[in-house]
Write an enzyme that holds these catalytic residues in place. Structure first.
Site, PDB file in Angstrom:
ATOM      1  N   HIS A   1      -4.714 -13.734-113.565  1.00 41.52           N
ATOM      2  CA  HIS A   1      -3.913 -12.890-112.669  1.00 41.52           C
ATOM      3  C   HIS A   1      -2.510 -12.748-113.246  1.00 41.52           C
ATOM      4  O   HIS A   1      -2.135 -13.449-114.184  1.00 41.52           O
ATOM      5  CB  HIS A   1      -3.873 -13.453-111.232  1.00 41.52           C
ATOM      6  CG  HIS A   1      -2.974 -14.637-111.026  1.00 41.52           C
ATOM      7  ND1 HIS A   1      -2.394 -14.940-109.820  1.00 41.52           N
ATOM      8  CD2 HIS A   1      -2.558 -15.606-111.884  1.00 41.52           C
ATOM      9  CE1 HIS A   1      -1.671 -16.038-109.925  1.00 41.52           C
ATOM     10  NE2 HIS A   1      -1.758 -16.462-111.163  1.00 41.52           N
TER      11      HIS A   1
ATOM     12  N   CYS B   1       5.081 -16.227-114.645  1.00 40.92           N
ATOM     13  CA  CYS B   1       3.911 -15.743-113.886  1.00 40.92           C
ATOM     14  C   CYS B   1       3.811 -14.223-113.851  1.00 40.92           C
ATOM     15  O   CYS B   1       2.813 -13.665-113.380  1.00 40.92           O
ATOM     16  CB  CYS B   1       3.932 -16.309-112.473  1.00 40.92           C
ATOM     17  SG  CYS B   1       3.934 -18.110-112.530  1.00 40.92           S
TER      18      CYS B   1
ATOM     19  N   HIS C   1      -2.032 -14.451-117.070  1.00 37.42           N
ATOM     20  CA  HIS C   1      -2.399 -15.829-117.388  1.00 37.42           C
ATOM     21  C   HIS C   1      -3.588 -16.246-116.527  1.00 37.42           C
ATOM     22  O   HIS C   1      -3.919 -15.571-115.552  1.00 37.42           O
ATOM     23  CB  HIS C   1      -1.204 -16.781-117.182  1.00 37.42           C
ATOM     24  CG  HIS C   1      -0.731 -16.847-115.757  1.00 37.42           C
ATOM     25  ND1 HIS C   1       0.054 -15.861-115.189  1.00 37.42           N
ATOM     26  CD2 HIS C   1      -0.961 -17.751-114.775  1.00 37.42           C
ATOM     27  CE1 HIS C   1       0.309 -16.171-113.931  1.00 37.42           C
ATOM     28  NE2 HIS C   1      -0.304 -17.318-113.642  1.00 37.42           N
TER      29      HIS C   1
ATOM     30  N   HIS D   1      -6.189 -19.428-114.635  1.00 37.27           N
ATOM     31  CA  HIS D   1      -6.259 -20.746-113.995  1.00 37.27           C
ATOM     32  C   HIS D   1      -7.720 -21.121-113.765  1.00 37.27           C
ATOM     33  O   HIS D   1      -8.588 -20.255-113.639  1.00 37.27           O
ATOM     34  CB  HIS D   1      -5.597 -20.739-112.611  1.00 37.27           C
ATOM     35  CG  HIS D   1      -4.147 -20.430-112.622  1.00 37.27           C
ATOM     36  ND1 HIS D   1      -3.196 -21.309-113.069  1.00 37.27           N
ATOM     37  CD2 HIS D   1      -3.479 -19.323-112.206  1.00 37.27           C
ATOM     38  CE1 HIS D   1      -1.989 -20.754-112.937  1.00 37.27           C
ATOM     39  NE2 HIS D   1      -2.144 -19.540-112.421  1.00 37.27           N
TER      40      HIS D   1
ATOM     41  N   HIS E   1     -14.301 -15.348-113.476  1.00 40.91           N
ATOM     42  CA  HIS E   1     -14.119 -14.624-114.740  1.00 40.91           C
ATOM     43  C   HIS E   1     -13.720 -13.165-114.520  1.00 40.91           C
ATOM     44  O   HIS E   1     -14.209 -12.260-115.209  1.00 40.91           O
ATOM     45  CB  HIS E   1     -15.365 -14.736-115.637  1.00 40.91           C
ATOM     46  CG  HIS E   1     -15.530 -16.122-116.209  1.00 40.91           C
ATOM     47  ND1 HIS E   1     -15.960 -17.193-115.464  1.00 40.91           N
ATOM     48  CD2 HIS E   1     -15.296 -16.601-117.450  1.00 40.91           C
ATOM     49  CE1 HIS E   1     -15.989 -18.276-116.215  1.00 40.91           C
ATOM     50  NE2 HIS E   1     -15.580 -17.947-117.429  1.00 40.91           N
TER      51      HIS E   1
ATOM     52  N   GLU F   1      -4.085 -23.201-106.914  1.00 43.32           N
ATOM     53  CA  GLU F   1      -3.894 -22.381-108.113  1.00 43.32           C
ATOM     54  C   GLU F   1      -3.776 -23.267-109.350  1.00 43.32           C
ATOM     55  O   GLU F   1      -4.279 -22.927-110.415  1.00 43.32           O
ATOM     56  CB  GLU F   1      -2.635 -21.523-107.933  1.00 43.32           C
ATOM     57  CG  GLU F   1      -2.359 -20.624-109.107  1.00 43.32           C
ATOM     58  CD  GLU F   1      -1.340 -19.548-108.815  1.00 43.32           C
ATOM     59  OE1 GLU F   1      -1.057 -19.267-107.629  1.00 43.32           O
ATOM     60  OE2 GLU F   1      -0.819 -18.969-109.781  1.00 43.32           O
TER      61      GLU F   1
HETATM   62  N1  LIG Z   1       4.363 -19.426-103.467  1.00 36.47           N
HETATM   63  C1  LIG Z   1       3.858 -19.114-104.690  1.00 36.47           C
HETATM   64  N2  LIG Z   1       4.582 -19.375-105.770  1.00 36.47           N
HETATM   65  C2  LIG Z   1       4.081 -19.117-106.987  1.00 36.47           C
HETATM   66  C3  LIG Z   1       2.789 -18.573-107.125  1.00 36.47           C
HETATM   67  C4  LIG Z   1       2.052 -18.287-105.949  1.00 36.47           C
HETATM   68  O1  LIG Z   1       0.906 -17.792-106.000  1.00 36.47           O
HETATM   69  N3  LIG Z   1       2.609 -18.569-104.757  1.00 36.47           N
HETATM   70  N4  LIG Z   1       2.272 -18.401-108.364  1.00 36.47           N
HETATM   71  C5  LIG Z   1       2.933 -18.719-109.461  1.00 36.47           C
HETATM   72  C6  LIG Z   1       2.273 -18.617-110.808  1.00 36.47           C
HETATM   73  O2  LIG Z   1       1.177 -17.728-110.765  1.00 36.47           O
HETATM   74  C7  LIG Z   1       1.883 -19.960-111.514  1.00 36.47           C
HETATM   75  O3  LIG Z   1       0.621 -19.847-112.156  1.00 36.47           O
HETATM   76  C8  LIG Z   1       1.868 -21.187-110.702  1.00 36.47           C
HETATM   77  O4  LIG Z   1       3.173 -21.640-110.667  1.00 36.47           O
HETATM   78  P1  LIG Z   1       3.663 -23.146-110.876  1.00 36.47           P
HETATM   79  O5  LIG Z   1       3.076 -24.027-109.826  1.00 36.47           O
HETATM   80  O6  LIG Z   1       5.133 -23.071-110.952  1.00 36.47           O
HETATM   81  O7  LIG Z   1       2.964 -23.501-112.253  1.00 36.47           O
HETATM   82  P2  LIG Z   1       3.198 -24.720-113.257  1.00 36.47           P
HETATM   83  O8  LIG Z   1       1.852 -25.165-113.690  1.00 36.47           O
HETATM   84  O9  LIG Z   1       4.124 -24.314-114.326  1.00 36.47           O
HETATM   85  O10 LIG Z   1       3.861 -25.838-112.357  1.00 36.47           O
HETATM   86  P3  LIG Z   1       4.324 -27.322-112.749  1.00 36.47           P
HETATM   87  O11 LIG Z   1       3.657 -28.197-111.728  1.00 36.47           O
HETATM   88  O12 LIG Z   1       5.800 -27.284-112.582  1.00 36.47           O
HETATM   89  O13 LIG Z   1       3.888 -27.598-114.154  1.00 36.47           O
HETATM   90  C9  LIG Z   1       4.332 -19.134-109.390  1.00 36.47           C
HETATM   91  N5  LIG Z   1       4.812 -19.397-108.089  1.00 36.47           N
HETATM   92 ZN   LIG Z   2      -0.797 -18.172-111.742  1.00 36.28          ZN
END
Ligand SMILES: Nc1nc2c(c(=O)[nH]1)N=C([C@H](O)[C@H](O)COP(=O)(O)OP(=O)(O)OP(=O)(O)O)CN2
Ligand SMILES: [Zn+2]
Length: 141
Positions: free
Chosen positions: A26, A35, A39, A41, A84, A123
């Site tokens: 997504h 994001c 990318h 998941h 997928h 996620e």
């Molecule tokens: N409230 C939301 N915030 C974010 C979403 C979402 O769907 N709802 N999505 C994203 C991104 O798509 C991202 O894939 C996920 O973000 P994040 O948790 O920050 O990812 P990390 O793996 O980098 O987190 P760490 O735990 O800090 O490694 C962003 N925000």
């Molecule tokens: Zn994401």
């Protein structure tokens, strides 16, 4: 002193959960960070179903709903929209956050599962969302 009617004070509630997993891509076009890029998941979801009466006879005796039947309703969503896929395209959600995907899945299942109470979407290992609507204050339990 007033006391609750017996029917109210004895109300029992069960909530059962069935997990599912899918791999999907997504992107969040409005996001101010990574994001916004396409990318992927390994997503985890849980469908929660509630009831206050167990089925009292037959092959589903003692159940709110058969876990296998919940899976049967999830399966076409996985096959046709989630596993997928590029979720922006497959779901039609322009900004498929966890929040939007949890709500989308809930609304797909709602007509088929009367006791549906919430959908959880993880996620990542550290980021998750629970969507619930109306009937029960799910988080109040
Ligand atoms: N409230 C939301 N915030 C974010 C979403 C979402 O769907 N709802 N999505 C994203 C991104 O798509 C991202 O894939 C996920 O973000 P994040 O948790 O920050 O990812 P990390 O793996 O980098 O987190 P760490 O735990 O800090 O490694 C962003 N925000
Ligand atoms: Zn994401």
């Amino acid at each position: 002193m007033t006391s609750k009617p017996e029917s109210e004070s004895c109300l029992e509630t069960w909530i059962i959960g069935k997990e599912f997993r899918f791999e999907a891509a997504h992107q969040l076009p409005n996001h101010d960070g990574k994001c916004a890029r396409l990318h992927g998941h390994s997503w985890r979801g849980v469908v929660y179903v509630t009831g206050n009466k167990l089925i009292n006879s037959g092959v589903k005796q003692g159940m709110i709903m058969d876990y296998g039947d919940i899976s049967k309703y999830i399966k076409p969503l996985l096959e046709n929209y989630l596993d997928h896929y590029h979720l922006n395209e497959s779901t039609g959600l322009a900004n498929p956050t966890s929040e939007a995907i949890a709500k989308w899945i809930y609304e797909q299942l709602e007509p088929q599962i009367p006791g549906l109470v919430a959908v959880r979407i993880d996620e990542t290992c550290t980021s998750q969302c629970i969507y619930s609507k109306g009937k029960v204050n799910f988080l109040g339990f």
